[in-house]
Enzyme design. Structure first.
Site, PDB file in Angstrom:
ATOM      1  CB  SER A  64      -0.957   0.008   1.199  1.00 49.23           C
ATOM      2  OG  SER A  64      -1.999  -0.912   1.002  1.00 49.23           O
ATOM      3  CE  LYS A  67      -3.656   0.552  -1.122  1.00 49.03           C
ATOM      4  NZ  LYS A  67      -4.412   0.075   0.056  1.00 49.03           N
TER       5      LYS A  67
END
Length: 309
Positions: A64, A67
């Site tokens: 992540s 992101k």
């Protein structure tokens, strides 16, 4: 205040000796194979120094943390129109929760939880085949890090797809509310692959330089994003970058950060440095246990906090 080289070495030595390392993310089978004893940390300062300790040159799945980079790309494509489809508030729920989506009509709370990042992937798909969108993301990360050896770990991407039942549920749910323009499996293909980007702490800290330098690459002086956008990205990292552990991270560390379940954290000290730390074992919120502790110690040693006078 110690020199940064000394501080990094002390933090790495302490973390290497600790036995309370958290648990690796076994729900993604490939991540469950990673040695929990690994620890690396890197700092890239705005004046050009690169300081490393531990396993700072070993690639890992950034998950992540990617992101941050896909959000940057999506804002470059559609600007503030993105915020009509994704919120900017902390979630207060696990990163793969479906509860808030129903209550808030398919609009994810922020771009850093899974649902929000799937919408961002959908935005990046516009006008492209999934392979093209994935290539664009990878090239952007390579550009930011000034390193074209960065790759996507295809085995990790396949492992995520094979076990990503909750992410499929999130995507289908948002599609039912009209918040995905493409078929869920296409947006998810982009999402799984950018989460599977493999980078070392050195490469990740290099890629984050523009956020520590007001949107500019400090090596070239060229703008990546506007100063305002860099500040706002940092604000989102501070308030939303660690899922439902974001408040605690802000309280303890005091700098913007974005974690991933591969055990990496990208930290930004505005005006000073970009930091990356990797320790695969996670805490109860899905954030690197020793990585969080290491950044807290380093920030205290160096008096790094956006709240410091």
């Amino acid at each position: 205040m110690p020199e940064l080289e000394q501080a990094l070495a002390e933090v790495a030595a302490e973390m290497t000796e600790r036995s309370d390392r958290g648990d690796v993310a076994t729900y993604i089978p490939q991540l469950g194979k990673v040695d929990p004893k690994k620890f690396g940390i890197a700092a890239v300062t705005n004046d050009g120094r690169i300081i490393l300790a531990g396993d700072a040159d070993q690639p890992f799945s950034i998950q992540s943390v990617s992101k941050v980079f896909t959000l940057t790309l999506a804002l470059g494509k559609v600007g503030d129109a993105l915020w009509q489809r994704v919120g900017r508030e902390p979630s207060g729920n696990p990163f793969n929760s479906i509860v808030q989506l129903e209550h808030e009509s398919g609009i994810p709370r922020n771009p850093f939880i899974n649902a929000g990042a799937i919408v961002v992937s959908d935005i990046l798909l516009a006008g492209h085949q999934p392979r093209e969108a994935i290539g664009e993301i990878l090239r952007f990360v390579q550009f930011l890090a000034d390193d074209n050896t960065i790759i996507i770990d295809r085995e990790v991407a396949a492992s995520e797809r094979a076990t990503g039942y909750r992410n499929f549920a999130l995507a289908n749910y948002m599609k039912s509310f009209g918040n995905l323009d493409h078929e869920p499996e296409l947006a998810l293909g982009v999402y799984f692959h950018h989460c599977a980007i493999a980078m070392s702490c050195r490469q990740l800290a290099m890629a984050g330089r523009f956020l520590a330098n007001g949107g500019r690459n400090p090596a070239t002086g060229l703008s990546v994003v506007s100063t305002e956008r860099a500040r706002r990205t940092g604000a989102l990292m501070l308030t939303c970058g660690h899922y439902d552990g974001s408040g605690d991270f802000a309280f303890r560390v005091g700098i913007p950060g974005k974690s991933g379940v591969g055990g990496g954290i990208l930290g930004i000290v505005p005006g000073v440095a970009s930091l990356a730390v990797w320790s695969p074992g996670l805490n109860e919120n899905g954030n690197s246990k020793l990585g969080s502790i290491a950044l807290e110690k380093l920030a205290r040693m160096m008096n790094w906090s956006i709240f410091a006078p």
